[in-house]
Design a protein around this motif. Structure first.
Motif, PDB file in Angstrom:
ATOM      1  N   UNK A  93       3.226  29.837   8.484  1.00  0.00           N
ATOM      2  CA  UNK A  93       2.724  30.960   8.767  1.00  0.00           C
ATOM      3  C   UNK A  93       2.517  32.112   7.591  1.00  0.00           C
ATOM      4  N   UNK A  94       2.565  31.625   6.029  1.00  0.00           N
ATOM      5  CA  UNK A  94       1.804  32.639   5.479  1.00  0.00           C
ATOM      6  C   UNK A  94       0.262  32.576   5.212  1.00  0.00           C
ATOM      7  N   UNK A  95      -0.674  31.662   6.540  1.00  0.00           N
ATOM      8  CA  UNK A  95      -2.096  31.754   5.857  1.00  0.00           C
ATOM      9  C   UNK A  95      -2.422  30.121   5.284  1.00  0.00           C
ATOM     10  N   UNK A  96      -1.193  29.507   4.910  1.00  0.00           N
ATOM     11  CA  UNK A  96      -2.412  28.724   3.944  1.00  0.00           C
ATOM     12  C   UNK A  96      -2.271  27.023   4.949  1.00  0.00           C
ATOM     13  N   UNK A  97      -3.491  26.541   4.492  1.00  0.00           N
ATOM     14  CA  UNK A  97      -3.495  24.811   5.278  1.00  0.00           C
ATOM     15  C   UNK A  97      -3.092  24.003   4.160  1.00  0.00           C
ATOM     16  N   UNK A  98      -2.238  23.210   4.680  1.00  0.00           N
ATOM     17  CA  UNK A  98      -2.420  21.933   3.564  1.00  0.00           C
ATOM     18  C   UNK A  98      -3.694  20.945   3.672  1.00  0.00           C
ATOM     19  N   UNK A  99      -4.442  20.084   2.792  1.00  0.00           N
ATOM     20  CA  UNK A  99      -5.651  19.240   2.716  1.00  0.00           C
ATOM     21  C   UNK A  99      -4.777  18.650   1.524  1.00  0.00           C
ATOM     22  N   UNK A 100      -5.261  17.211   2.111  1.00  0.00           N
ATOM     23  CA  UNK A 100      -4.525  16.169   1.783  1.00  0.00           C
ATOM     24  C   UNK A 100      -5.122  16.733   0.339  1.00  0.00           C
ATOM     25  N   UNK A 101      -3.913  15.281  -0.432  1.00  0.00           N
ATOM     26  CA  UNK A 101      -4.075  15.843  -1.881  1.00  0.00           C
ATOM     27  C   UNK A 101      -5.197  14.069  -2.573  1.00  0.00           C
ATOM     28  N   UNK A 102      -6.351  14.192  -2.404  1.00  0.00           N
ATOM     29  CA  UNK A 102      -7.713  13.426  -2.304  1.00  0.00           C
ATOM     30  C   UNK A 102      -8.191  14.306  -3.697  1.00  0.00           C
ATOM     31  N   UNK A 103      -8.382  13.500  -4.670  1.00  0.00           N
ATOM     32  CA  UNK A 103      -9.251  13.438  -5.877  1.00  0.00           C
ATOM     33  C   UNK A 103     -10.393  13.564  -5.651  1.00  0.00           C
ATOM     34  N   UNK A 104     -11.939  13.311  -5.411  1.00  0.00           N
ATOM     35  CA  UNK A 104     -12.841  12.936  -4.654  1.00  0.00           C
ATOM     36  C   UNK A 104     -13.609  12.659  -6.680  1.00  0.00           C
ATOM     37  N   UNK A 105     -13.138  13.067  -7.648  1.00  0.00           N
ATOM     38  CA  UNK A 105     -13.499  12.372  -8.815  1.00  0.00           C
ATOM     39  C   UNK A 105     -12.601  11.296  -9.099  1.00  0.00           C
ATOM     40  N   UNK A 106     -11.655  10.928  -8.939  1.00  0.00           N
ATOM     41  CA  UNK A 106     -10.721  10.020  -8.995  1.00  0.00           C
ATOM     42  C   UNK A 106     -10.976   8.636  -8.199  1.00  0.00           C
ATOM     43  N   UNK A 107     -11.241   8.922  -6.966  1.00  0.00           N
ATOM     44  CA  UNK A 107     -11.113   7.979  -6.454  1.00  0.00           C
ATOM     45  C   UNK A 107     -12.688   7.372  -6.352  1.00  0.00           C
ATOM     46  N   UNK A 128       0.964  -1.178   0.049  1.00  0.00           N
ATOM     47  CA  UNK A 128      -0.100  -0.106   0.099  1.00  0.00           C
ATOM     48  C   UNK A 128       0.912   1.006   0.310  1.00  0.00           C
ATOM     49  N   UNK A 129       0.948   2.418  -1.346  1.00  0.00           N
ATOM     50  CA  UNK A 129       2.016   3.134  -0.879  1.00  0.00           C
ATOM     51  C   UNK A 129       1.210   4.895  -1.131  1.00  0.00           C
ATOM     52  N   UNK A 130       1.556   5.553  -0.790  1.00  0.00           N
ATOM     53  CA  UNK A 130       1.259   6.471   0.279  1.00  0.00           C
ATOM     54  C   UNK A 130       1.874   7.516  -2.050  1.00  0.00           C
ATOM     55  N   UNK A 131       0.229   8.413  -1.985  1.00  0.00           N
ATOM     56  CA  UNK A 131       0.588   9.087  -3.000  1.00  0.00           C
ATOM     57  C   UNK A 131       1.244  10.030  -2.766  1.00  0.00           C
ATOM     58  N   UNK A 132       2.591  10.629  -3.607  1.00  0.00           N
ATOM     59  CA  UNK A 132       3.822  11.753  -3.322  1.00  0.00           C
ATOM     60  C   UNK A 132       3.227  13.160  -3.889  1.00  0.00           C
ATOM     61  N   UNK A 133       1.846  12.969  -4.379  1.00  0.00           N
ATOM     62  CA  UNK A 133       1.403  14.597  -5.396  1.00  0.00           C
ATOM     63  C   UNK A 133       1.873  15.419  -3.557  1.00  0.00           C
ATOM     64  N   UNK A 134       1.937  16.627  -4.102  1.00  0.00           N
ATOM     65  CA  UNK A 134       1.565  17.056  -3.875  1.00  0.00           C
ATOM     66  C   UNK A 134       0.519  17.580  -2.544  1.00  0.00           C
ATOM     67  N   UNK A 135       0.449  17.836  -1.414  1.00  0.00           N
ATOM     68  CA  UNK A 135      -0.814  19.194  -0.516  1.00  0.00           C
ATOM     69  C   UNK A 135      -1.622  19.880  -1.425  1.00  0.00           C
ATOM     70  N   UNK A 136      -2.801  19.512  -1.223  1.00  0.00           N
ATOM     71  CA  UNK A 136      -3.442  21.107  -1.745  1.00  0.00           C
ATOM     72  C   UNK A 136      -3.628  21.967  -0.716  1.00  0.00           C
ATOM     73  N   UNK A 137      -3.396  23.276  -1.446  1.00  0.00           N
ATOM     74  CA  UNK A 137      -2.934  24.221  -0.021  1.00  0.00           C
ATOM     75  C   UNK A 137      -3.832  25.948  -0.479  1.00  0.00           C
ATOM     76  N   UNK A 138      -4.680  25.443   0.675  1.00  0.00           N
ATOM     77  CA  UNK A 138      -5.954  26.565   0.873  1.00  0.00           C
ATOM     78  C   UNK A 138      -5.531  27.834   1.287  1.00  0.00           C
ATOM     79  N   UNK A 139      -6.006  28.982   1.365  1.00  0.00           N
ATOM     80  CA  UNK A 139      -5.809  30.129   2.265  1.00  0.00           C
ATOM     81  C   UNK A 139      -6.776  30.077   3.428  1.00  0.00           C
ATOM     82  N   UNK A 140      -6.607  29.978   4.672  1.00  0.00           N
ATOM     83  CA  UNK A 140      -7.620  29.660   5.254  1.00  0.00           C
ATOM     84  C   UNK A 140      -6.493  30.613   6.336  1.00  0.00           C
ATOM     85  N   UNK A 141      -6.488  31.939   6.863  1.00  0.00           N
ATOM     86  CA  UNK A 141      -5.421  32.264   8.177  1.00  0.00           C
ATOM     87  C   UNK A 141      -5.978  31.608   9.866  1.00  0.00           C
TER      88      UNK A 141
END
Lengths: 122, 146
Positions: free
Chosen positions: B99-113, B79-92
Protein backbone atom coordinates in the motif's frame (compact mmCIF):
# COMPACT_ATOMS: atom_id res chain seq x y z
CA UNK A 1 65.63 -65.45 4.60
CA UNK A 2 65.00 -62.86 1.97
CA UNK A 3 62.81 -63.92 -0.87
CA UNK A 4 64.28 -63.38 -4.32
CA UNK A 5 61.13 -61.78 -5.68
CA UNK A 6 59.99 -59.84 -2.65
CA UNK A 7 63.25 -58.67 -1.16
CA UNK A 8 63.26 -56.02 1.61
CA UNK A 9 63.74 -53.22 -0.92
CA UNK A 10 60.70 -54.30 -2.91
CA UNK A 11 58.65 -54.60 0.26
CA UNK A 12 59.85 -51.22 1.44
CA UNK A 13 58.94 -49.60 -1.86
CA UNK A 14 55.50 -51.22 -1.79
CA UNK A 15 54.93 -50.02 1.80
CA UNK A 16 56.03 -46.52 0.86
CA UNK A 17 53.53 -46.52 -2.01
CA UNK A 18 50.74 -47.60 0.35
CA UNK A 19 51.71 -44.82 2.71
CA UNK A 20 51.60 -42.24 -0.08
CA UNK A 21 48.20 -43.51 -1.11
CA UNK A 22 46.95 -43.12 2.47
CA UNK A 23 48.31 -39.59 2.52
CA UNK A 24 46.50 -38.88 -0.75
CA UNK A 25 43.24 -39.95 0.91
CA UNK A 26 43.90 -37.54 3.78
CA UNK A 27 44.70 -34.69 1.39
CA UNK A 28 41.64 -35.48 -0.76
CA UNK A 29 39.52 -35.34 2.41
CA UNK A 30 40.95 -31.93 3.22
CA UNK A 31 40.14 -30.68 -0.27
CA UNK A 32 36.61 -32.10 -0.15
CA UNK A 33 36.08 -30.20 3.11
CA UNK A 34 37.69 -26.93 2.03
CA UNK A 35 34.36 -25.13 2.59
CA UNK A 36 33.09 -27.09 5.61
CA UNK A 37 32.83 -24.81 8.66
CA UNK A 38 34.85 -26.02 11.62
CA UNK A 39 36.80 -28.64 9.66
CA UNK A 40 40.48 -28.88 10.65
CA UNK A 41 43.05 -29.88 8.04
CA UNK A 42 44.42 -33.38 8.67
CA UNK A 43 47.88 -34.70 7.99
CA UNK A 44 49.58 -38.10 8.17
CA UNK A 45 52.42 -37.83 10.62
CA UNK A 46 55.04 -40.31 9.51
CA UNK A 47 57.99 -38.30 10.76
CA UNK A 48 57.34 -38.99 14.45
CA UNK A 49 57.04 -42.74 13.82
CA UNK A 50 60.39 -42.67 11.99
CA UNK A 51 61.96 -40.50 14.69
CA UNK A 52 60.70 -42.96 17.28
CA UNK A 53 62.29 -45.81 15.31
CA UNK A 54 65.63 -43.96 15.25
CA UNK A 55 65.43 -43.07 18.94
CA UNK A 56 64.75 -46.63 20.03
CA UNK A 57 67.31 -47.90 17.54
CA UNK A 58 64.88 -50.45 16.18
CA UNK A 59 64.43 -49.96 12.48
CA UNK A 60 63.21 -53.46 11.73
CA UNK A 61 59.60 -54.19 10.93
CA UNK A 62 57.28 -53.25 13.74
CA UNK A 63 53.57 -53.77 12.99
CA UNK A 64 52.68 -51.27 15.72
CA UNK A 65 54.62 -48.49 14.09
CA UNK A 66 52.13 -46.71 11.91
CA UNK A 67 51.76 -43.16 10.72
CA UNK A 68 49.31 -41.30 12.90
CA UNK A 69 46.55 -39.01 11.76
CA UNK A 70 47.04 -35.58 13.27
CA UNK A 71 45.59 -32.13 12.90
CA UNK A 72 47.72 -29.93 10.68
CA UNK A 73 48.61 -27.33 13.32
CA UNK A 74 50.70 -25.17 10.96
CA UNK A 75 47.66 -24.02 8.98
CA UNK A 76 45.95 -20.77 9.97
CA UNK A 77 42.31 -21.08 11.04
CA UNK A 78 39.74 -19.07 9.11
CA UNK A 79 36.82 -17.19 10.64
CA UNK A 80 34.48 -20.16 10.07
CA UNK A 81 36.79 -22.46 12.06
CA UNK A 82 38.15 -24.17 8.94
CA UNK A 83 41.92 -24.58 8.65
CA UNK A 84 42.23 -26.01 5.12
CA UNK A 85 44.66 -23.87 3.12
CA UNK A 86 43.92 -24.55 -0.54
CA UNK A 87 47.38 -23.60 -1.88
CA UNK A 88 49.19 -25.63 0.77
CA UNK A 89 46.98 -28.67 0.19
CA UNK A 90 47.40 -28.49 -3.60
CA UNK A 91 51.18 -28.28 -3.20
CA UNK A 92 51.14 -31.29 -0.87
CA UNK A 93 48.89 -33.16 -3.28
CA UNK A 94 51.28 -32.53 -6.19
CA UNK A 95 54.36 -33.53 -4.15
CA UNK A 96 52.68 -36.65 -2.82
CA UNK A 97 51.52 -37.75 -6.29
CA UNK A 98 54.96 -37.11 -7.77
CA UNK A 99 56.67 -39.19 -5.09
CA UNK A 100 54.20 -42.01 -5.61
CA UNK A 101 54.93 -42.05 -9.36
CA UNK A 102 58.68 -42.01 -8.61
CA UNK A 103 58.32 -44.98 -6.24
CA UNK A 104 56.31 -46.86 -8.85
CA UNK A 105 59.05 -46.13 -11.41
CA UNK A 106 61.78 -47.47 -9.10
CA UNK A 107 59.71 -50.60 -8.46
CA UNK A 108 59.22 -50.96 -12.20
CA UNK A 109 62.99 -50.74 -12.78
CA UNK A 110 63.63 -53.40 -10.13
CA UNK A 111 61.10 -55.63 -11.88
CA UNK A 112 62.91 -55.05 -15.16
CA UNK A 113 66.19 -55.99 -13.46
CA UNK A 114 64.62 -59.20 -12.20
CA UNK A 115 63.28 -59.93 -15.67
CA UNK A 116 66.75 -59.46 -17.13
CA UNK A 117 68.13 -61.88 -14.56
CA UNK A 118 65.50 -64.46 -15.44
CA UNK A 119 65.60 -64.14 -19.21
CA UNK A 120 69.26 -63.29 -19.70
CA UNK A 121 70.48 -60.70 -22.18
CA UNK A 122 70.02 -62.60 -25.41
CA UNK B 1 42.59 -51.32 0.13
CA UNK B 2 42.17 -49.90 -3.32
CA UNK B 3 42.71 -46.56 -4.92
CA UNK B 4 39.08 -46.56 -6.08
CA UNK B 5 38.11 -45.56 -2.55
CA UNK B 6 40.11 -42.39 -2.94
CA UNK B 7 37.82 -41.26 -5.73
CA UNK B 8 34.85 -41.52 -3.36
CA UNK B 9 36.25 -38.78 -1.14
CA UNK B 10 36.78 -36.38 -4.02
CA UNK B 11 33.40 -37.34 -5.48
CA UNK B 12 31.62 -36.16 -2.33
CA UNK B 13 33.49 -32.85 -2.63
CA UNK B 14 32.53 -32.50 -6.29
CA UNK B 15 28.88 -33.26 -5.55
CA UNK B 16 28.69 -30.83 -2.65
CA UNK B 17 30.35 -28.01 -4.59
CA UNK B 18 28.09 -28.60 -7.59
CA UNK B 19 25.00 -28.36 -5.39
CA UNK B 20 26.44 -25.12 -4.04
CA UNK B 21 26.86 -23.88 -7.62
CA UNK B 22 23.23 -24.82 -8.31
CA UNK B 23 22.13 -22.81 -5.28
CA UNK B 24 24.14 -19.78 -6.40
CA UNK B 25 22.69 -20.09 -9.90
CA UNK B 26 19.17 -20.15 -8.39
CA UNK B 27 19.96 -17.05 -6.36
CA UNK B 28 21.25 -15.18 -9.41
CA UNK B 29 18.38 -16.35 -11.63
CA UNK B 30 15.86 -15.16 -9.05
CA UNK B 31 17.62 -11.93 -8.12
CA UNK B 32 14.48 -9.97 -9.14
CA UNK B 33 11.72 -12.51 -8.47
CA UNK B 34 8.99 -10.79 -6.47
CA UNK B 35 6.46 -13.61 -6.50
CA UNK B 36 6.94 -17.23 -5.29
CA UNK B 37 4.54 -20.14 -4.60
CA UNK B 38 5.18 -19.59 -0.84
CA UNK B 39 4.23 -15.95 -1.23
CA UNK B 40 6.47 -12.90 -1.06
CA UNK B 41 9.76 -12.38 -2.86
CA UNK B 42 12.36 -15.09 -3.47
CA UNK B 43 14.60 -15.67 -0.45
CA UNK B 44 18.33 -16.20 -0.96
CA UNK B 45 19.38 -19.81 -0.34
CA UNK B 46 22.64 -21.13 1.06
CA UNK B 47 24.04 -24.62 1.61
CA UNK B 48 25.37 -26.06 4.88
CA UNK B 49 28.39 -28.34 4.55
CA UNK B 50 29.15 -31.07 7.09
CA UNK B 51 31.84 -33.76 7.08
CA UNK B 52 30.81 -37.29 6.23
CA UNK B 53 32.94 -40.19 7.45
CA UNK B 54 33.44 -42.74 4.67
CA UNK B 55 33.84 -45.90 6.73
CA UNK B 56 31.10 -48.03 5.21
CA UNK B 57 33.47 -50.74 3.97
CA UNK B 58 33.54 -53.18 6.87
CA UNK B 59 36.73 -54.97 5.86
CA UNK B 60 38.54 -51.70 5.39
CA UNK B 61 37.44 -50.55 8.82
CA UNK B 62 38.80 -53.67 10.47
CA UNK B 63 42.04 -53.50 8.50
CA UNK B 64 42.78 -49.86 9.14
CA UNK B 65 41.68 -49.25 12.70
CA UNK B 66 44.64 -46.97 13.33
CA UNK B 67 43.69 -44.70 10.46
CA UNK B 68 40.02 -44.34 11.27
CA UNK B 69 38.75 -40.94 10.46
CA UNK B 70 41.26 -40.38 7.68
CA UNK B 71 38.61 -40.65 5.00
CA UNK B 72 36.39 -37.64 5.52
CA UNK B 73 33.99 -36.79 2.74
CA UNK B 74 31.63 -33.85 2.69
CA UNK B 75 27.90 -33.55 2.20
CA UNK B 76 25.29 -30.86 2.09
CA UNK B 77 23.25 -31.34 5.26
CA UNK B 78 20.79 -28.57 4.61
CA UNK B 79 19.78 -25.83 2.22
CA UNK B 80 18.83 -22.85 4.33
CA UNK B 81 17.01 -19.64 3.50
CA UNK B 82 18.72 -16.34 4.22
CA UNK B 83 16.69 -14.50 6.89
CA UNK B 84 17.96 -11.06 5.85
CA UNK B 85 15.10 -8.63 5.09
CA UNK B 86 14.10 -8.07 1.45
CA UNK B 87 15.32 -5.08 -0.52
CA UNK B 88 12.51 -2.45 -0.64
CA UNK B 89 12.22 -0.44 -3.85
CA UNK B 90 9.69 2.36 -4.38
CA UNK B 91 7.68 1.44 -7.48
CA UNK B 92 3.93 2.17 -7.00
CA UNK B 93 3.06 0.88 -10.49
CA UNK B 94 4.37 -2.62 -9.79
CA UNK B 95 1.60 -5.27 -9.29
CA UNK B 96 3.39 -6.55 -6.13
CA UNK B 97 3.76 -3.09 -4.55
CA UNK B 98 2.50 -2.77 -0.96
CA UNK B 99 0.00 0.00 0.00
CA UNK B 100 2.91 2.41 0.58
CA UNK B 101 4.12 1.80 -2.97
CA UNK B 102 7.19 -0.29 -2.05
CA UNK B 103 8.06 -3.56 -3.78
CA UNK B 104 9.93 -6.26 -1.83
CA UNK B 105 12.79 -7.57 -3.95
CA UNK B 106 14.86 -10.68 -3.02
CA UNK B 107 17.69 -10.28 -0.51
CA UNK B 108 20.16 -11.38 -3.18
CA UNK B 109 23.36 -9.37 -3.56
CA UNK B 110 24.93 -10.17 -6.96
CA UNK B 111 28.42 -9.29 -5.66
CA UNK B 112 28.16 -11.81 -2.80
CA UNK B 113 26.84 -14.42 -5.21
CA UNK B 114 29.69 -13.86 -7.69
CA UNK B 115 32.29 -14.20 -4.91
CA UNK B 116 30.61 -17.42 -3.75
CA UNK B 117 30.52 -18.60 -7.36
CA UNK B 118 34.27 -18.13 -7.74
CA UNK B 119 35.00 -19.86 -4.40
CA UNK B 120 32.78 -22.82 -5.29
CA UNK B 121 34.39 -23.10 -8.74
CA UNK B 122 37.89 -23.11 -7.27
CA UNK B 123 36.91 -25.69 -4.64
CA UNK B 124 35.41 -27.84 -7.40
CA UNK B 125 38.62 -27.57 -9.44
CA UNK B 126 40.68 -28.55 -6.39
CA UNK B 127 38.66 -31.75 -6.09
CA UNK B 128 39.11 -32.42 -9.82
CA UNK B 129 42.88 -32.08 -9.31
CA UNK B 130 42.72 -34.62 -6.47
CA UNK B 131 40.92 -37.05 -8.80
CA UNK B 132 43.52 -36.46 -11.53
CA UNK B 133 46.37 -37.04 -9.06
CA UNK B 134 44.75 -40.30 -7.95
CA UNK B 135 44.38 -41.34 -11.60
CA UNK B 136 48.07 -40.67 -12.27
CA UNK B 137 48.97 -42.69 -9.17
CA UNK B 138 46.80 -45.55 -10.35
CA UNK B 139 48.39 -45.47 -13.81
CA UNK B 140 51.86 -45.51 -12.25
CA UNK B 141 50.98 -48.48 -10.05
CA UNK B 142 49.56 -50.37 -13.02
CA UNK B 143 52.75 -49.83 -15.02
CA UNK B 144 54.97 -51.57 -12.43
CA UNK B 145 54.75 -55.06 -13.91
CA UNK B 146 55.45 -54.10 -17.49
Amino acid sequence: MANIVFDPTMQGLADAMTLHQRRHEVLASNLANVETPGFKAQELDFKSALQDAFDTGRLEDDPNRKPSLVEDATAPVRADGNSVDLDLQMAKLATNGGRYVALAKILQLRMALLRTAIEGTR
Amino acid sequence: MDIGGTFDISATGLRAERLRLDTIASNLANASTTRTPEGGPYKRRDVVFVTQALESDFAATIEEMSERGARQGVKVSDVIEDTAPPRMVFDPGHPDANPEGFVAYPNVNPVTEMVDLMTATRAYEANVQAVNAAKRMQDAALSIGG
